[in-house]
Design an enzyme around this catalytic site. Structure first.
Site, PDB file in Angstrom:
ATOM      1  N   ASP A   1      46.141  26.909  24.870  1.00 21.01           N
ATOM      2  CA  ASP A   1      46.127  25.732  25.831  1.00 21.01           C
ATOM      3  C   ASP A   1      46.884  25.736  26.989  1.00 21.01           C
ATOM      4  OD1 ASP A   1      44.719  23.662  27.073  1.00 21.01           O
ATOM      5  OD2 ASP A   1      44.391  22.627  25.307  1.00 21.01           O
TER       6      ASP A   1
ATOM      7  N   ASP B   1      37.004  20.530  29.951  1.00 19.95           N
ATOM      8  CA  ASP B   1      36.819  19.463  28.771  1.00 19.95           C
ATOM      9  C   ASP B   1      35.570  18.414  28.902  1.00 19.95           C
ATOM     10  OD1 ASP B   1      39.382  20.302  27.771  1.00 19.95           O
ATOM     11  OD2 ASP B   1      40.560  18.685  28.623  1.00 19.95           O
TER      12      ASP B   1
HETATM   13  C1  GLA Z   1      43.337  20.060  26.150  1.00 13.51           C
HETATM   14  C2  GLA Z   1      41.729  20.888  25.878  1.00 13.51           C
HETATM   15  C3  GLA Z   1      41.018  20.287  24.990  1.00 13.51           C
HETATM   16  C4  GLA Z   1      41.863  19.944  23.610  1.00 13.51           C
HETATM   17  C5  GLA Z   1      42.987  19.167  24.000  1.00 13.51           C
HETATM   18  C6  GLA Z   1      44.137  18.862  22.675  1.00 13.51           C
HETATM   19  O1  GLA Z   1      42.913  18.736  26.952  1.00 13.51           O
HETATM   20  O2  GLA Z   1      41.615  21.212  27.115  1.00 13.51           O
HETATM   21  O3  GLA Z   1      39.939  21.164  24.655  1.00 13.51           O
HETATM   22  O4  GLA Z   1      42.144  21.136  22.981  1.00 13.51           O
HETATM   23  O5  GLA Z   1      43.875  19.760  25.012  1.00 13.51           O
HETATM   24  O6  GLA Z   1      45.194  18.542  22.954  1.00 13.51           O
END
Ligand code: GLA
Length: 700
Positions: free
Chosen positions: A441, A505
């Protein structure tokens, strides 16, 4: 040196005229033979009230030779040598590529312009290198790749977006002036995906001449499409260099990222077919050639609340549903109880996992699933052990306040100690545990990204690539997902070292329909992470029936993102049904040719995938239908000479609100000719808003 160069691919020709400087004469439909008089027949007149010389729209347009639009190169040597003009002095030609070498003796610069064309996919690649042959530093401010498009390319389609709303498209006329996109966010970004299309009037999914472009780069970029006042037009893309970011000492060079471009007469579907083909054969490499495993990702199920016994229960349910890879998301490492702390401390939180991570991994593996783990290596929380030890590792500018983003800071990957620490931590995790997948990420933008006081987006981006490369060299069976608050880092260059994208997301199926459609222009379904989320979307609070969620998720690299222990049994059974449906058609979805259908009702999204034998089509009614009756579905990619067995494989299970009598064929298997399906079409049922059906056609 040849004065005319002709590179060809299956359907395209690229013809370059080489005089003082190389210039593209034609990039479009394949030409069988070049006329001997081509140089004469393409010679331009000189207009009144202009320069008395012809100004080529060269492979690197020059301000110095009278190109008054965006030049390909900008820079200076202490205020001198700022308007270079290059002469070609060498050319290295092979069947599918050419490299031109150019020089400017006055400015003491050399250029290397590389162009390759991939025969099978019709995708062209272009990159330019500038070399400082002078004794003093050259301050490069811009080096971009330019490709001309013909004057009848009158429309432009670009992308915009934001967090949870990636890959939104925008159409505009391309007749005068132009379009410019600048990305200064330090990652590919949700806002400025580095891609665009130009094409003939009214080009659409199925028709029209279209030229498609994508810059493979995960840092800052500039992308523009300009119409010159003489009517010629061009697309230009390159890295956006911050002031002082590229100072070349004697003999030093700078190379642009690769610009990928393709041309098709078959509208946007033709373009995406080319890009998908190219990505499959040239960009992505899966460590093992196997079906893409169905995921369960824990994030929206448990967030930071990690209890190994409970996670194992989630794994039990996941396995029953048919999940093949189980991923523990954020929250597993020491002190990570919320989003404000612990990034950088990549050690297991032994309070949460008193018996270690092994029992969980073994449990997952015993259930027949692979195990994956979330990391965000480029980041550091102020509240972390790492920050206490190395506050100086933050990517920032001394003397200024560095704002946090999601309460975190970026690490300076060009700092060797920091780079080595991250490699050591990740290597240790991958060596200690049976981890086959990392969700990598990256959750914030770069502000004042300074390495030893100097601008460092380029250096940071290359260091990230180096870290991924080093890790993959040491663990060549591991797969990596590129996530950046969803789809903030989706591009071809990161995909060379990753295997999947977290597209967004936003798991709201309605939003996802648009996001995935936009992404599908460049990326094949097998790299598009798409999950069934909870019935009430965590980003929009919109509620969706499982039909809409399941159908939206199953067209990509499918997964589930929720707590399966908490959902009712019937819902779990429905997840299993959609997972099974995905697996049934995964071979086709992940290797076939994707297409989208132009619909009379813009509130419908119709898309599919086909190979020589099968066609799978999803019809999704996004919002209230525009008309009382849907248009018949005409399938243009079908073989008109063949007979097909046509079957409905999924239909919304709730009662239809807008339709009181169903077309009878819905409950039958039809045999129809390709010709009829192409020209007359198939009557569709009236779908309620936010519902979808799926059809399967098989050649008899
Ligand atoms: C980001 C990612 C999510 C998740 C969160 C975890 O927002 O896009 O999918 O993994 O971080 O903190």
């Amino acid at each position: 040196m040849n004065s005319i160069i002709h590179l060809t691919s299956k359907n395209c020709s690229l013809i370059i005229k080489v005089e003082r400087t190389p210039e593209i004469l034609h990039w479009g439909p394949r030409i069988s033979q070049i006329d001997p008089d081509i140089l004469l027949s393409t010679e331009r007149p000189i207009s009144q009230a202009r320069l008395d010389v012809d100004v080529p729209l060269s492979l690197c347009p020059e301000l110095g030779s009278g190109h008054f639009n965006a030049p390909g190169l900008e820079g200076h040597r202490d205020s001198y040598d700022w308007a270079p003009v290059f002469d070609v002095f060498d050319q290295d030609l092979s069947a599918q590529s050419v490299i031109f070498k150019l020089q400017d003796h006055v400015a003491q610069l050399q250029l290397e312009i590389e162009i390759k064309i991939d025969f099978e996919s019709d995708v062209l690649q272009k990159r330019i290198t500038v070399i400082n042959t002078g004794k003093t530093n050259y301050s490069l401010t811009k080096l971009s790749s330019t490709l001309p498009v013909p004057n009848h390319a009158n429309e432009l389609m670009s992308f915009h977006g934001r967090w949870s709303r990636e890959f939104q498209t925008h159409r505009q006329s391309f007749a005068h002036g132009g379009f410019m996109q600048e990305n200064r966010r330090g990652r590919t970004s949700h806002e400025n995906f580095p891609g665009l299309f130009v094409g003939s009037d009214n080009f659409n999914e199925q028709c029209g001449q279209v030229w498609g472009f994508h810059l493979g780069w995960s840092g800052n970029h500039q992308l523009r499409a300009d119409v010159k006042s003489d009517g010629r037009r061009f697309v230009q893309a390159g890295e956006l260099l911050l002031a002082g970011e590229a100072i070349l000492a004697e003999s030093e060079s700078y190379s642009t990222p690769w610009l990928y471009a393709t041309y098709s007469t078959a509208g946007l579907n033709g373009i995406s077919e080319h890009f998908h083909h190219f990505v499959r054969n040239n960009i992505i490499s899966f460590p093992v050639d196997k079906p893409r495993p169905v995921h369960l990702n824990t994030w929206e199920g448990i967030y930071f609340d990690h209890d190994p016994a409970y996670i194992m229960k989630m794994a039990d349910e996941a396995a029953v549903m048919g999940v093949e890879r189980f991923i523990i998301d954020d929250g597993w490492f020491i002190g990570r109880h919320g989003e404000r702390a612990a990034l950088g401390d990549w050690y297991l939180d032994e309070q949460k996992y008193p018996n270690g991570l092994e029992p969980v991994i073994s449990h997952v593996n015993d259930l027949g699933m692979e195990f994956g783990l979330w990391v965000e290596p480029e980041m550091i929380s102020q509240d972390s052990l790492l920050y206490k030890a190395h506050p100086d590792w933050v990517l920032e500018l001394q003397g200024y306040h560095q704002p946090s983003g999601r309460w975190q800071y970026v690490l300076d990957l060009q700092n060797p100690d920091c780079f080595n620490y991250l490699f050591e931590r990740l290597n240790d995790l991958l060596t200690t545990y049976n981890i086959s997948y990392l969700k990598w990420d990256m959750n914030r933008e770069l502000v004042q990204p300074g390495h030893q006081g100097k601008p460092a987006v380029n250096g940071q981006t290359n260091a990230l690539y180096a870290l991924l490369d080093k890790l993959l060299a040491a663990h060549d069976k591991v797969e990596i997902e590129s996530c950046s608050s969803g789809g903030g880092r989706i591009d071809f260059e990161i995909l060379k070292r990753t295997h999947r994208f977290w597209a967004s997301d936003c798991n709201d199926a309605l939003e996802r329909q648009a996001i995935q459609r936009g992404m599908s222009y460049f990326f094949p379904p097998e790299v598009m992470g798409s999950h069934i989320g909870p019935d009430e979307s965590h980003t929009t609070r919109r509620m969706h029936h499982i039909n809409m969620r399941g159908m939206t998720a199953l067209g990509g690299h499918m997964g589930v993102e929720l707590d399966p222990v908490k959902v009712p049994k019937e819902e779990r059974q429905a997840f299993a049904k959609y997972i099974a449906l995905h697996k049934q058609y995964r071979h086709l979805l992940h290797s076939g040719r994707s297409f989208r259908v132009d619909t009379a009702d813009k509130r419908q999204n119709i898309y599919g995938v086909h190979n020589d034998i099968e066609i799978l089509i999803t019809v999704c009614q996004l919002t209230m239908p525009d008309y009382a009756l849907p248009s018949p579905l005409r399938i243009s990619c079908i073989d008109p000479s063949a007979l097909y067995q046509v079957k409905l494989v999924e239909t919304p299970t709730t009662s239809f609100q807008l339709m009181k009598q169903r077309p009878k064929w819905l409950d039958k298997t039809l045999t129809l000719s390709g010709e009829n399906l192409k020209e007359i079409g198939l009557t569709l049922p009236i779908l309620d808003p936010e519902s979808a059906l799926m059809l399967h056609l098989k050649k008899l």
